[in-house]
Write an enzyme that holds these catalytic residues in place. Structure first.
Site, PDB file in Angstrom:
ATOM      1  N   ASP A  35       0.848  -1.189   0.000  1.00  0.00           N
ATOM      2  CA  ASP A  35       0.000   0.000   0.000  1.00  0.00           C
ATOM      3  C   ASP A  35       0.885   1.242   0.000  1.00  0.00           C
ATOM      4  OD1 ASP A  35      -1.736   2.206   1.173  1.00  0.00           O
ATOM      5  OD2 ASP A  35      -3.196   0.575   1.054  1.00  0.00           O
ATOM      6  N   ASN A  90     -12.924  -3.163   2.580  1.00  0.00           N
ATOM      7  CA  ASN A  90     -13.821  -2.014   2.685  1.00  0.00           C
ATOM      8  C   ASN A  90     -14.802  -2.093   1.525  1.00  0.00           C
ATOM      9  OD1 ASN A  90     -12.401  -0.928   4.904  1.00  0.00           O
ATOM     10  ND2 ASN A  90     -10.916   0.004   3.526  1.00  0.00           N
ATOM     11  N   GLY A  96     -15.007   3.380   3.734  1.00  0.00           N
ATOM     12  CA  GLY A  96     -13.654   3.811   3.395  1.00  0.00           C
ATOM     13  C   GLY A  96     -13.132   3.311   2.060  1.00  0.00           C
ATOM     14  N   HIS A 103     -10.553  -5.478  -3.188  1.00  0.00           N
ATOM     15  CA  HIS A 103      -9.201  -5.683  -2.676  1.00  0.00           C
ATOM     16  C   HIS A 103      -9.245  -5.958  -1.181  1.00  0.00           C
ATOM     17  CE1 HIS A 103     -10.004  -1.340  -2.427  1.00  0.00           C
ATOM     18  NE2 HIS A 103      -9.156  -1.283  -1.405  1.00  0.00           N
ATOM     19  N   HIS A 105      -6.990  -5.791   2.309  1.00  0.00           N
ATOM     20  CA  HIS A 105      -5.836  -5.225   2.989  1.00  0.00           C
ATOM     21  C   HIS A 105      -5.316  -6.280   3.957  1.00  0.00           C
ATOM     22  CE1 HIS A 105      -6.782  -0.907   2.023  1.00  0.00           C
ATOM     23  NE2 HIS A 105      -7.983  -1.441   1.864  1.00  0.00           N
TER      24      HIS A 105
END
Length: 117
Positions: A35, A90, A96, A103, A105
């Protein structure tokens, strides 16, 4: 159309190689990259190469691909030597989500409080 690359999608451009990213892993169906605004010492995004708007759409339209993404989160955690970590999807702007390509995280390397944000 679900699964098709979108010209205006940042993550589709990363998959295509037209936008650079620091790749961590790649499989036939997924890529994982660091990220650019990490929220933990380890913060890696795992995405399907095929475009799906969010995690809910991915699960509904391509459940086997959703499973590939989840498998890769474990592979990233193993590669990064994380003995505990958090996986976050999210879904929707209120949660968010800012890039409209599903995707996950993978966050770790420090204590993660609960409840989050």
């Amino acid at each position: 159309m679900a699964g098709e690359p979108q010209d205006d999608c940042l993550f589709c451009k990363i998959v295509a190689g037209s936008v650079p990213a620091t790749l961590v892993r790649e499989t036939e169906t997924t890529i994982a990259f660091r990220d650019i605004n990490p929220q933990a010492p380890t913060h890696v995004l795992v995405i399907p190469k095929a475009h799906h708007r969010d995690a809910a759409a991915l699960a509904a339209e391509a459940p086997e691909l959703a499973a590939d993404v989840l498998r890769e989160t474990q592979a990233v955690a193993d590669q990064e030597k994380l003995d505990s970590y958090r996986i976050v999807f999210n879904t929707g702007s209120g949660a968010g989500q800012t890039v409209w390509h599903a995707h996950a995280h993978v966050l770790g390397g420090r204590g993660l409080n609960w409840p989050p944000g």
